[in-house]
Design a protein around this motif. Structure first.
Motif, PDB file in Angstrom:
ATOM      1  N   VAL A  23      56.594 104.959  27.957  1.00  0.00           N
ATOM      2  CA  VAL A  23      57.257 104.986  29.342  1.00  0.00           C
ATOM      3  C   VAL A  23      57.869 102.892  29.486  1.00  0.00           C
ATOM      4  CG1 VAL A  23      56.746 104.519  32.237  1.00  0.00           C
ATOM      5  CG2 VAL A  23      55.842 106.001  30.300  1.00  0.00           C
ATOM      6  N   VAL A  24      59.372 103.579  30.289  1.00  0.00           N
ATOM      7  CA  VAL A  24      60.148 102.875  30.665  1.00  0.00           C
ATOM      8  C   VAL A  24      60.400 101.783  32.006  1.00  0.00           C
ATOM      9  CG1 VAL A  24      62.491 101.032  29.758  1.00  0.00           C
ATOM     10  CG2 VAL A  24      61.938 103.404  28.034  1.00  0.00           C
ATOM     11  N   VAL A  25      60.157 100.867  32.275  1.00  0.00           N
ATOM     12  CA  VAL A  25      60.620 100.462  33.886  1.00  0.00           C
ATOM     13  C   VAL A  25      61.700  99.782  33.788  1.00  0.00           C
ATOM     14  CG1 VAL A  25      59.294  99.047  35.425  1.00  0.00           C
ATOM     15  CG2 VAL A  25      57.645 100.116  33.499  1.00  0.00           C
ATOM     16  N   PRO A  77      63.524  97.810  43.052  1.00  0.00           N
ATOM     17  CA  PRO A  77      63.474  98.363  43.318  1.00  0.00           C
ATOM     18  C   PRO A  77      63.682  99.241  42.025  1.00  0.00           C
ATOM     19  CG  PRO A  77      65.825  97.446  43.096  1.00  0.00           C
ATOM     20  CD  PRO A  77      64.358  96.465  43.192  1.00  0.00           C
ATOM     21  N   THR A  78      62.648 100.280  41.354  1.00  0.00           N
ATOM     22  CA  THR A  78      62.025 100.458  40.177  1.00  0.00           C
ATOM     23  C   THR A  78      62.472 101.776  40.255  1.00  0.00           C
ATOM     24  OG1 THR A  78      60.280  98.969  40.393  1.00  0.00           O
ATOM     25  CG2 THR A  78      60.636 100.783  38.872  1.00  0.00           C
ATOM     26  N   ALA A  79      62.870 102.425  38.435  1.00  0.00           N
ATOM     27  CA  ALA A  79      63.354 103.364  37.950  1.00  0.00           C
ATOM     28  C   ALA A  79      61.844 104.247  37.146  1.00  0.00           C
ATOM     29  CB  ALA A  79      64.857 103.672  37.914  1.00  0.00           C
ATOM     30  N   VAL A  80      61.145 104.936  36.508  1.00  0.00           N
ATOM     31  CA  VAL A  80      60.612 105.006  35.366  1.00  0.00           C
ATOM     32  C   VAL A  80      61.391 106.321  34.193  1.00  0.00           C
ATOM     33  CG1 VAL A  80      58.292 105.382  34.728  1.00  0.00           C
ATOM     34  CG2 VAL A  80      58.352 104.300  36.786  1.00  0.00           C
ATOM     35  N   GLY A 108      57.807  98.722  29.104  1.00  0.00           N
ATOM     36  CA  GLY A 108      57.807  99.632  29.657  1.00  0.00           C
ATOM     37  C   GLY A 108      55.782  99.536  28.778  1.00  0.00           C
ATOM     38  N   GLY A 109      55.844 100.510  28.482  1.00  0.00           N
ATOM     39  CA  GLY A 109      54.528 100.762  27.539  1.00  0.00           C
ATOM     40  C   GLY A 109      54.341 102.020  26.674  1.00  0.00           C
TER      41      GLY A 109
END
Length: 172
Positions: A23-25, A77-80, A108-109
């Motif tokens: 996951v990349v934030v 304002p976040t996109a994953v 991220g994780g």
């Protein structure tokens, strides 16, 4: 967005966080619809996905997943970005951020490990699964190609010697 839609979104995000490898934030301040569409298309080509999320709903979806420790990254304002390939989402996000300063990689994780911005950039520098498979196949094929070349060389040399002898015989 009413309550049932929010519940569906949280369930969908929870499923995504549970099933994905990385996951990349990111923050996307000022990206136009066209730029966001281009980013989504690049993600799809790489086998990854991108979802703009409401932070509160994303934090709820993180509960009970291996990415629960990422909840502090969900501000603004976040996109994953997410993918099953450990490199694909990171590579696309980092490359897009290089050309478009409006997209900022926050962190991220990977599995249960929390990644900072530099960690995500390091992950993006690694070759993807497809690139690694291509290299492996190339390494496996190289000895066979060389062996075929070595086996054909004596026959080719013999044919050239015979052709040279035949030309000498015609010249005399």
């Amino acid at each position: 967005m009413d309550r049932t839609e929010k519940e569906k979104l949280v369930a969908s995000l929870h499923r995504t966080f549970s099933e994905t490898t990385v996951v990349v934030v990111t923050h996307y301040i000022g990206l136009t619809v066209a730029e966001m569409g281009a980013l989504r298309a690049q993600m799809r080509e790489a086998g990854a996905g991108l979802q703009v999320t409401k932070n509160r709903l994303a934090r709820r979806a993180l509960e009970g997943t291996k990415y629960q420790s990422l909840d502090s990254l969900f501000t603004g304002p976040t996109a994953v970005a997410y993918s099953d390939d450990p490199v694909a989402a990171a590579k696309v996000a980092v490359n897009f951020a290089k050309t478009n300063k409006k997209l900022v990689v926050i962190g991220g994780g990977l599995g249960d490990k929390v990644l900072g911005e530099e960690d995500v950039k390091s992950l993006a520098a690694l070759p993807s699964l497809d690139e690694l498979r291509a290299k492996l196949i190339g390494l496996i094929n190289a000895p066979a190609t060389k062996l075929a070349g070595v086996l054909q060389a004596p026959a080719g040399q013999l044919a050239r010697v015979l052709a040279a002898r035949a030309e000498q015989g015609e010249a005399v």
